[in-house]
Design a protein around this motif. Sequence first.
Motif, short mmCIF file in Angstrom:
data_model
loop_
_atom_site.label_atom_id
_atom_site.label_comp_id
_atom_site.label_asym_id
_atom_site.label_seq_id
_atom_site.Cartn_x
_atom_site.Cartn_y
_atom_site.Cartn_z
N ASP A 63 -18.88 0.77 12.35
CA ASP A 63 -19.24 1.72 11.27
C ASP A 63 -20.53 2.33 11.29
O ASP A 63 -20.70 3.45 10.97
CB ASP A 63 -19.05 0.90 9.82
CG ASP A 63 -17.25 0.56 9.67
OD1 ASP A 63 -16.63 1.12 10.66
OD2 ASP A 63 -17.03 -0.12 8.97
N ARG A 70 -9.85 -14.79 20.30
CA ARG A 70 -9.47 -13.34 19.80
C ARG A 70 -7.99 -13.35 19.90
O ARG A 70 -7.14 -13.70 20.94
CB ARG A 70 -10.10 -12.36 20.64
CG ARG A 70 -9.65 -10.88 20.32
CD ARG A 70 -10.64 -9.93 20.91
NE ARG A 70 -10.24 -8.72 20.49
CZ ARG A 70 -10.95 -7.89 19.42
NH1 ARG A 70 -11.90 -8.79 18.85
NH2 ARG A 70 -10.92 -6.77 19.17
N ASP A 122 -14.44 -16.20 13.14
CA ASP A 122 -14.42 -14.62 12.96
C ASP A 122 -15.25 -14.04 12.02
O ASP A 122 -15.26 -14.66 10.86
CB ASP A 122 -13.04 -13.95 13.06
CG ASP A 122 -12.34 -14.08 14.34
OD1 ASP A 122 -13.04 -13.82 15.52
OD2 ASP A 122 -11.33 -14.49 14.57
N GLN A 123 -16.29 -13.02 12.35
CA GLN A 123 -17.06 -12.63 11.34
C GLN A 123 -16.64 -11.05 11.30
O GLN A 123 -15.97 -10.56 12.25
CB GLN A 123 -18.40 -12.86 11.54
CG GLN A 123 -18.75 -14.04 11.65
CD GLN A 123 -18.73 -14.83 10.20
OE1 GLN A 123 -18.77 -14.06 9.36
NE2 GLN A 123 -18.94 -16.29 10.10
N SER A 124 -17.20 -10.33 10.31
CA SER A 124 -16.92 -8.87 10.43
C SER A 124 -18.05 -7.98 11.18
O SER A 124 -17.95 -6.66 10.63
CB SER A 124 -16.59 -8.31 8.74
OG SER A 124 -17.66 -8.70 8.28
N TYR A 125 -18.70 -8.69 11.85
CA TYR A 125 -20.17 -7.93 12.40
C TYR A 125 -19.74 -6.81 13.36
O TYR A 125 -20.38 -5.84 13.12
CB TYR A 125 -20.86 -8.82 13.00
CG TYR A 125 -21.53 -10.01 12.31
CD1 TYR A 125 -22.02 -9.70 10.82
CD2 TYR A 125 -21.58 -11.35 12.70
CE1 TYR A 125 -22.28 -10.79 10.14
CE2 TYR A 125 -22.08 -12.40 11.81
CZ TYR A 125 -22.09 -12.15 10.63
OH TYR A 125 -22.84 -13.38 9.92
N ASP A 126 -18.71 -7.05 14.06
CA ASP A 126 -18.19 -5.93 15.00
C ASP A 126 -17.87 -4.63 14.36
O ASP A 126 -18.35 -3.52 14.44
CB ASP A 126 -16.99 -6.44 16.11
CG ASP A 126 -17.57 -7.26 16.67
OD1 ASP A 126 -18.90 -7.46 17.17
OD2 ASP A 126 -16.67 -7.72 17.64
N THR A 127 -17.01 -4.81 13.19
CA THR A 127 -16.65 -3.71 12.61
C THR A 127 -17.69 -3.16 11.68
O THR A 127 -17.85 -1.78 11.56
CB THR A 127 -15.57 -4.21 11.44
OG1 THR A 127 -14.40 -4.89 11.92
CG2 THR A 127 -15.29 -2.71 10.32
N LEU A 128 -18.65 -3.78 11.33
CA LEU A 128 -19.85 -3.35 10.74
C LEU A 128 -20.59 -2.48 11.57
O LEU A 128 -21.20 -1.41 11.18
CB LEU A 128 -20.80 -4.45 10.11
CG LEU A 128 -22.23 -4.08 9.37
CD1 LEU A 128 -21.89 -3.28 8.20
CD2 LEU A 128 -22.81 -5.18 9.05
#
Length: 274
Positions: free
Chosen positions: A133, A11, A124-130
Amino acid sequence: MTQGTTRRPGRGLPVSEELRNNGVVKNVGAAQETPSGTPQEELATGERSTRNRVARSILDHGPSTVAELAGRLGLTQAAVRRHLDALAADDVVEAREQRVYGTRTRGRPAKVFALTDCGRDAFDQSYDTLAVDALRWIAAREGGDQAVAAFARARIRAHASAYRKAVEAAAPEQRTEALAKALSTDGYAATARSAPHPQQGQQLCQHHCPVAHVAEQFPQLCEAETEFFAELLGTHVQRLATIAHGDGVCTTFIPQISKTTTKASASTAGRNPA
């Protein structure tokens, strides 16, 4: 946390340059001097960086041959093969036959190397942001914090059968360890150990939390998990620390369990510390 890096090892590193999980390349031991005077630790760091570049090139360009990787990265084909062997041993890449569209020429098709599911997850993926949201949408549209808490409880119970089966099959005094093993099977790196004196009981330690970054904003995820542990083990439990709050390990204190322990209701479960 169940449905579950500690904080991601990479990170803060540029996503375009580094794998999120640099652990895909195994470390050598303590730094030692090579005959040339270069510390082995420094050499290992260079090896990891190059292997990350190889994996990143496959991610950016799709399944690739050794020759293609060597050309893109400015490496010899022998060096590329060596890094691919190491990545394959760590289940980051896999070899497969190259797909041929149209008329196939004579000879065996070229071998290409593609990322495995494990390899893709290392980036890194965008799963946390998804997820954040989605939970914000639930809170705004469906009833605020109570709606998020209801979702968290439903999420835990949807995956509860394996944990319940493992715990119920164990003797009362072995239930914490049985739960730790069940959590570890799902990738949560959980352990059970005796609590420090004078506490009578055990500590359930979860060394990996896949939703830590989401739980930072939605502590209902931690609270629902704690409530579930209390119900599952049949005793009041207390959450002492969480990765989501900056601690190194999610730690839950579980009093000594005996045959006479009364079943605790979800409402008596220890709350996650603020």
